[in-house]
Scaffold this active site. Structure first.
Site, PDB file in Angstrom:
ATOM      1  NE  ARG A  18      -3.838  -1.448  10.038  1.00 36.73           N
ATOM      2  CZ  ARG A  18      -2.781  -0.885   9.451  1.00 36.73           C
ATOM      3  NH1 ARG A  18      -2.787   0.386   9.124  1.00 36.73           N
ATOM      4  NH2 ARG A  18      -1.729  -1.606   9.196  1.00 36.73           N
ATOM      5  CE  LYS A  72      -2.155  -0.785   3.911  1.00 36.88           C
ATOM      6  NZ  LYS A  72      -1.669  -2.111   4.341  1.00 36.88           N
ATOM      7  NE  ARG A 125       2.300  -5.219  11.188  1.00 39.82           N
ATOM      8  CZ  ARG A 125       3.321  -4.918  10.396  1.00 39.82           C
ATOM      9  NH1 ARG A 125       4.489  -5.516  10.553  1.00 39.82           N
ATOM     10  NH2 ARG A 125       3.180  -4.017   9.469  1.00 39.82           N
ATOM     11  NE  ARG A 177       6.980  -0.904  10.387  1.00 37.99           N
ATOM     12  CZ  ARG A 177       5.915  -0.774   9.617  1.00 37.99           C
ATOM     13  NH1 ARG A 177       5.970  -0.024   8.541  1.00 37.99           N
ATOM     14  NH2 ARG A 177       4.806  -1.391   9.909  1.00 37.99           N
ATOM     15  NE  ARG A 232       7.409  -3.426   5.958  1.00 32.59           N
ATOM     16  CZ  ARG A 232       6.143  -3.040   6.044  1.00 32.59           C
ATOM     17  NH1 ARG A 232       5.513  -2.551   5.007  1.00 32.59           N
ATOM     18  NH2 ARG A 232       5.513  -3.183   7.178  1.00 32.59           N
TER      19      ARG A 232
HETATM   20  P1  ADP Z   1       1.412  -1.942   7.842  1.00 33.66           P
HETATM   21  O1  ADP Z   1       2.770  -2.203   7.352  1.00 33.66           O
HETATM   22  O2  ADP Z   1       0.835  -2.996   8.724  1.00 33.66           O
HETATM   23  O3  ADP Z   1       0.470  -1.465   6.791  1.00 33.66           O
HETATM   24  P2  ADP Z   1       1.321   0.586   9.191  1.00 33.66           P
HETATM   25  O4  ADP Z   1       2.587   1.287   9.007  1.00 33.66           O
HETATM   26  O5  ADP Z   1       0.139   1.032   8.401  1.00 33.66           O
HETATM   27  O6  ADP Z   1       1.608  -0.929   8.966  1.00 33.66           O
HETATM   28  O7  ADP Z   1       0.896   0.600  10.726  1.00 33.66           O
HETATM   29  C1  ADP Z   1       1.769   0.152  11.739  1.00 33.66           C
HETATM   30  C2  ADP Z   1       1.006  -0.030  13.041  1.00 33.66           C
HETATM   31  O8  ADP Z   1       0.375   1.208  13.431  1.00 33.66           O
HETATM   32  C3  ADP Z   1      -0.144  -1.028  12.975  1.00 33.66           C
HETATM   33  O9  ADP Z   1       0.288  -2.343  13.170  1.00 33.66           O
HETATM   34  C4  ADP Z   1      -1.041  -0.535  14.105  1.00 33.66           C
HETATM   35  O10 ADP Z   1      -0.548  -0.924  15.364  1.00 33.66           O
HETATM   36  C5  ADP Z   1      -0.907   0.972  14.004  1.00 33.66           C
HETATM   37  N1  ADP Z   1      -1.945   1.538  13.115  1.00 33.66           N
HETATM   38  C6  ADP Z   1      -1.753   2.170  11.925  1.00 33.66           C
HETATM   39  N2  ADP Z   1      -2.923   2.551  11.379  1.00 33.66           N
HETATM   40  C7  ADP Z   1      -3.892   2.148  12.248  1.00 33.66           C
HETATM   41  C8  ADP Z   1      -5.306   2.217  12.250  1.00 33.66           C
HETATM   42  N3  ADP Z   1      -5.990   2.801  11.247  1.00 33.66           N
HETATM   43  N4  ADP Z   1      -5.961   1.694  13.311  1.00 33.66           N
HETATM   44  C9  ADP Z   1      -5.304   1.139  14.334  1.00 33.66           C
HETATM   45  N5  ADP Z   1      -3.981   1.010  14.389  1.00 33.66           N
HETATM   46  C10 ADP Z   1      -3.265   1.518  13.362  1.00 33.66           C
END
Ligand code: ADP
Ligand code: ZN
Length: 211
Positions: free
Chosen positions: A88, A13, A167, A156, A123
Site C-alpha cells: 500500500r 478487491k 482512507r 466496520r 458495507r
Molecule cells: P480496505 O477496505 O481499505 O481495503 P483493508 O481491510 O485492506 O481495508 O485494511 C483495513 C485497514 O488495515 C487499513 O485502513 C489500514 O489501517 C490497515 N492496513 C491493511 N493493509 C495495510 C498495509 N498494507 N499497510 C498499512 N496498513 C494496512
C-alpha cells in the site's frame, strides 16, 4: 500466479480476490483481515495497529512488512498467491522486491471516489469470519446473517463516513503511486470496476488470463 490487487478501499478487491482464489486454487492474503484478526485476539501486533486502523490511517510499514514476510513463508504460498491490500506504499512494494518475490502482475480495480463513498456506507462484515456483504449489491440470504458461518453482520468501525474520506485521501496519496511503480515494471493491469460485481469479475478474469 503471484498477483497484487490494487484499488481504493471499497473498490471490491476482497470480493474479486475470493473469486480468483477459487478459480486458480491459490490463497488470498489480506493484510486487513490479518490485522483485524489480531485486533480481535488482542495480540501485541493488534494493539499496535488499533489506533491507526480506527482512524483510517495506514499501519506502519515495518509492521505490515513483518506480517507479509511471515505469511508468505508458509507452504500454501508456494504455488502462488493473491495479495489483497499489500503493498500500500512504495516502501512496502520495495520490501516485496527485496524479499526476492517477483509478482506476475498488479491489477488495479478503478472506481470513482463518489461511488466508493456510496458503496462503503452499505458495507457489512461478518463479525465471526470476516466475510463481506453489502446492503444493496451483495445481500446475504438472511438479513444481518452471514451465509458462510451464521455470524452477525456489522458495520466496520473504519467504514464510518468520516473515516472513509480519510482512507480515500490516504489511498490517493500513498497507494496510488504504486500504479506508476508497477507500470514501470510492465506489470500494471487496469480494470474499470462495474456496478455489477459479476461484470467486474469477467473483466478481472479476462485480464488475468492474458498474463
Ligand atoms: P480496505 O477496505 O481499505 O481495503 P483493508 O481491510 O485492506 O481495508 O485494511 C483495513 C485497514 O488495515 C487499513 O485502513 C489500514 O489501517 C490497515 N492496513 C491493511 N493493509 C495495510 C498495509 N498494507 N499497510 C498499512 N496498513 C494496512
Ligand atoms: Zn461469517
Amino acid at each position: 500466479m503471484k498477483l497484487i490487487l490494487l484499488g481504493a478501499p471499497g473498490a471490491g478487491k476482497g470480493t474479486q480476490a475470493e473469486i480468483i482464489s477459487e478459480t486458480y486454487k491459490i490463497p488470498t492474503i489480506s493484510t486487513g483481515n490479518i490485522i483485524r484478526a489480531a485486533l480481535k485476539e488482542g495480540t501485541e501486533m493488534g494493539l499496535k495497529a488499533k489506533a491507526y486502523t480506527e482512524k483510517g490511517e495506514l499501519v506502519p510499514d515495518e509492521i505490515v512488512i513483518g506480517i507479509i514476510k511471515e505469511r508468505l513463508s508458509e507452504p500454501d504460498c508456494n504455488g502462488g498467491f493473491i495479495l489483497d491490500g499489500f503493498p500500500r506504499t512504495i516502501p512496502q512494494a520495495e520490501a516485496l522486491d527485496n524479499m526476492g518475490i517477483a509478482v506476475d502482475a498488479a491489477l488495479s480495480i478503478e472506481v470513482e471516489d463518489s461511488e466508493i463513498v456510496k458503496r462503503m456506507s452499505g458495507r457489512r462484515v461478518c463479525e465471526k469470519c470476516g466475510a463481506s456483504y453489502h446492503t444493496e449489491y451483495k445481500k446475504p440470504q438472511k438479513d444481518g446473517i452471514c451465509n458462510a458461518c451464521g455470524g452477525n453482520l456489522v458495520i466496520r468501525k473504519d467504514d464510518e463516513p468520516e473515516t472513509v474520506l480519510n482512507r480515500l485521501s490516504v489511498y490517493h496519496e500513498q497507494t496510488e503511486p504504486l500504479k506508476d511503480y508497477y507500470n514501470k515494471q510492465n506489470k500494471l493491469l487496469i480494470v474499470e470496476g462495474q456496478d455489477d460485481v459479476k461484470d467486474t469479475t469477467a473483466l478481472v478474469l479476462k485480464a488475468i488470463s492474458e498474463i
